[in-house]
Enzyme design. Structure first.
Site, mmCIF file in Angstrom:
data_model
loop_
_atom_site.group_PDB
_atom_site.id
_atom_site.type_symbol
_atom_site.label_atom_id
_atom_site.label_comp_id
_atom_site.label_asym_id
_atom_site.label_seq_id
_atom_site.Cartn_x
_atom_site.Cartn_y
_atom_site.Cartn_z
ATOM 1 N N LYS A 191 -17.385 -0.978 6.087
ATOM 2 C CA LYS A 191 -17.842 -2.087 5.451
ATOM 3 C C LYS A 191 -19.654 -2.142 5.217
ATOM 4 C CE LYS A 191 -17.665 -7.181 5.158
ATOM 5 N NZ LYS A 191 -16.959 -7.560 3.929
ATOM 6 N N MET A 213 24.185 9.864 1.708
ATOM 7 C CA MET A 213 24.056 11.001 2.184
ATOM 8 C C MET A 213 24.357 11.081 3.680
ATOM 9 S SD MET A 213 23.435 13.956 1.483
ATOM 10 C CE MET A 213 22.375 14.689 0.161
ATOM 11 N N GLU A 249 1.004 -1.054 -0.043
ATOM 12 C CA GLU A 249 0.015 -0.048 -0.116
ATOM 13 C C GLU A 249 0.736 1.222 0.087
ATOM 14 O OE1 GLU A 249 -0.697 -2.589 2.023
ATOM 15 O OE2 GLU A 249 -2.633 -3.096 1.930
ATOM 16 N N GLN A 287 -8.754 -6.127 12.268
ATOM 17 C CA GLN A 287 -7.945 -5.350 11.362
ATOM 18 C C GLN A 287 -8.482 -3.899 11.355
ATOM 19 O OE1 GLN A 287 -8.112 -7.057 7.194
ATOM 20 N NE2 GLN A 287 -5.959 -7.601 7.716
#
Lengths: 566, 163
Positions: free
Chosen positions: A162, A479, A50, A113
């Site tokens: 949902k 860096m 994601e 979840q």
């Protein structure tokens, strides 16, 4: 017509002109994904993580100027978008993120979840919505897109439980929306503009300091016209690269920590700074107390909070940069004599600037035995198309790209400026390529950052997104290593990546093409071959391991205290 | 310098979190905060007492205005607004101090709202300065518990906000 909440959301996205989304399915968005199969007008790209999807939506938004859309499921799906959201927030990128949420009656119960994603993302979104009734979806989507793209753009999150996706409601698209607490001030105040023009015309050592706001407002043309009319030198921030053509003699190139000597000297000696869509970030100003000590500052920005946040401002103009620039140009039209008189009065200033440019141009020592990263970037510019889109990751290679790849058009550099997100470049390039399948999209990465979202190579292969990935491999987190060399007595704590990776083989394992170069003489051939390939490519260049990004203003030092050769 | 800021916001869940999160995230001070609906049910009013120099106050005001749910920000100073606070004070009151507490309550025009053989509970309203003053007097007598609402403020005359 009645439809379920999932369909209403998709119909609403269509009304907002969305034809491409980046998303990842899961338990709480399974209904949304089921409906997606019935909506042909929306193309869906399936990233492998994601975070990749969110950065891709961000890259899409940067390249097109449209609102990028990402979808994730609840819980871990939603938390994986956080870096992507924060990145877009810091760079003011318009995005809408739709996250699934557990059914409304379960919210707050620590359901499977479940996370409070609205709470988690509150400080990194411009705004957020929890949908509670299917009938509200069209209004919420419309508000979300309006907020994301207007004023100072930014990411907006929509949390979509949902049960609301399943429930039925009438789809009614609102013709107008009213948000009483949100009225971005877009029109620059005419009197302020006139005062500003007066100040511009008496300046003798002026600099235009240009940030990403000009690109976000699609005002590059107006900015260029104003600069050329006034013959003012122009320096850009990292986010502003492309807002003014660097090939123009008035260009000072980038300023700040790794900016050009001439740009930093011009700021320091200037008597007037015209800041346009820039926010005086600490990487730009260096030590605030000694920043531009002789300059009056005019600050144009659409976000009032940017004004006087870091530096004193003599004349603020709140408004859309395009609107303000157009008003300035109009105001100057009647004053051609004054403009001409000022051109001659600025001769000494232009000579100073030419002197600085000649004294310390952005440069590097070429080598015949080892590949210099700057050389690769120069060759990329030489061999790429004029309108090629360049995405970078974060670190040394990002600064070398900013310094050596000449940017002449807006929206051709996609880079993580504010948040400095390693892992951004590769998925951002993917998003831009999805928007423009025919344009050349290049992604320059280091060997550190490229491994942070490398899984998206699979997405590129699957969706035929022919991004040209360039890995400048020094086998270091370069860096940080550079800082350790300069400021920590060469104590290279955890910056050597030890394991020599074979990136070409990784590319091939994903079904992409892999190329590599060890010697300077091979660079051009590899780039040509990579560009000619009709698909995603990794071009790996083994570069000089301890090459540094210079010049450098050490953190906390004044802009004119640059380390030029170390 | 201390400032009282009145913020008119949408009366929706999560708005207080946005406002208070803004203060904590950006390192602004909150000395007190109170929130309740207004006469318009769709609006709430948050009163925040904060401190900082002019530059910080300017940022606070601008950042609040930037929140989508914020409709109006009013920065009150002493001469354009009236400020009041309510305090519930439980103070030890035994033997000779019982009379002393009553005298203090009387002077400050406060009220006794609960009595036990060993304590009084006092309701006091007034400017925060007045509340501090009564507390200074009661503290030596044995302050057992203190609850303050934080300030609320309203503009004088035509100044302020409708609703």
């Amino acid at each position: 017509m009645k439809m379920n909440g999932a369909r209403i959301l998709l119909e609403s996205l269509k009304r907002e002109g969305v034809d491409l989304v980046f998303g990842y399915p899961g338990g709480t968005v399974i209904n949304l994904y089921d409906e997606l199969m019935n909506v042909r007008e929306i193309r869906h790209i399936l990233p492998r993580h994601e975070q990749g999807g969110t950065h891709a939506a961000d890259g899409y938004a940067r390249a097109t100027g449209k609102v990028g859309v990402a979808i994730a499921t609840s819980g871990p799906g939603a938390t994986n978008t956080i870096t992507g959201i924060a990145n877009a927030y810091m760079d003011s990128i318009p995005m809408v993120i739709v996250t699934g949420q557990v059914p409304t009656p379960l919210i707050g119960n620590d359901a499977f979840q479940e996370v409070d994603i609205i709470g988690i993302t509150r400080p990194i979104t411009k705004h957020s919505f929890l949908i509670r009734h299917a009938k509200d979806i069209p209004t919420i989507v419309r508000k979300a897109f309006y907020i994301a793209r207007s004023g100072r753009p930014g990411p907006v999150l929509i949390d979509f439980p949902k049960d609301v996706q399943i429930s039925q409601a009438e789809f009614k698209w609102p013709e107008t929306i009213e948000i009483r607490g949100y009225k971005p001030n877009l029109e620059g105040h005419q009197k302020q503009v006139e005062k500003a023009v007066e100040m511009l015309l008496v300046a003798r050592r002026p600099v235009m300091y240009v940030g990403g706001g000009v690109i976000l407002a699609n005002a590059a043309t107006e900015l260029t016209e104003l600069a050329r009319t006034l013959q003012f030198p122009v320096t850009t921030t990292l986010m502003g690269l492309g807002a003014f053509p660097e090939s123009d003699p008035l260009a000072l190139k980038m300023l700040g920590m790794h900016g050009a000597y001439a740009a930093n000297m011009a700021m320091t000696h200037s008597d007037l700074i015209l800041a346009v869509g820039a926010r005086f970030d600490d990487r730009v100003t260096g030590k605030i107390a000694t920043f531009a000590p002789h300059a009056k500052i005019i600050h144009i920005d659409v976000d009032p909070t940017s004004i006087r946040k870091n530096v004193r401002v003599d004349l603020p103009i709140v408004g859309d940069t395009k609107d303000v620039l157009v008003k300035m140009i109009d105001c100057l039209k009647g004053q051609t004599e004054k403009v001409a008189a000022q051109h001659s009065a600025m001769e000494a200033w232009h000579e100073d600037i030419s002197g600085w440019k000649a004294k310390h141009p952005i440069s590097y020592k070429q080598s015949t035995s080892v590949i210099k990263p700057q050389y690769v970037i120069q060759k990329l510019r030489e061999l790429s198309e004029d309108d090629a889109i360049m995405a970078t990751d974060v670190g040394q290679h990002q600064m070398w790209t900013a310094q050596f790849f000449e940017f002449n058009q807006p929206r051709t550099l996609l880079t993580s400026g504010g948040l400095g997100t390693m892992g951004f470049g590769l998925p951002a390039a993917m998003g831009a390529q999805a928007a423009y399948p025919k344009r050349q999209v290049i992604c320059v990465c280091g060997d550190g950052g490229v491994q942070m979202n490398m899984q998206e190579l699979a997405t590129m292969v699957q969706h035929r997104l022919p991004v040209k990935i360039v890995v400048l491999n020094n086998n270091f987190l370069g860096m940080v290593r550079q800082w350790q060399e300069l400021f920590f007595d060469k104590r290279y704590s955890q910056t050597c990546l030890e394991l020599p990776m074979d990136f070409a083989k990784i590319a091939e394992a994903y079904g992409a093409k892999g190329l590599k170069a060890d010697k300077p003489s091979e660079v051009e051939q590899v780039i040509k071959e990579g560009f000619a390939h009709d698909g995603p490519v990794i071009m790996e260049f083994k570069i000089a391991r301890e090459e540094k990004v210079l010049p450098m203003v050490p953190a906390g030092a004044s802009l004119n205290e640059m380390v030029l050769n170390a | 310098m201390q400032h009282t800021i009145s913020v008119v916001v949408e009366n929706e869940f999560g708005v207080l979190a946005r406002v208070s999160g803004l203060f904590s995230g950006r390192g602004f001070n909150i000395d007190s905060l109170s929130v309740a609906p207004t006469s318009d049910e769709s609006l709430s009013r948050i009163t925040i007492v904060t401190r900082g120099d002019d530059a910080i106050l300017e940022q606070i005001t601008k950042q609040l205005n930037k929140l989508v749910d914020v409709i109006k920000v009013l920065d009150f100073s002493e001469d354009n607004a009236i400020e009041r606070e309510l305090a519930l004070i439980k103070v030890a009151a035994e033997d000779e101090s019982r009379a002393e507490v009553l005298r203090i309550v009387d002077i400050f025009r406060a009220k006794i709202i609960d009595v036990t053989p060993k304590s009084y509970t006092i309701e006091a309203t007034g400017s925060p300065i007045k509340i501090n003053a009564i507390l200074d007097l009661l503290r030596p007598l044995g302050l057992k518990e203190l609850v303050r609402t934080g300030s609320v403020a309203i503009g004088r005359g035509a100044k302020g906000w409708k609703g």
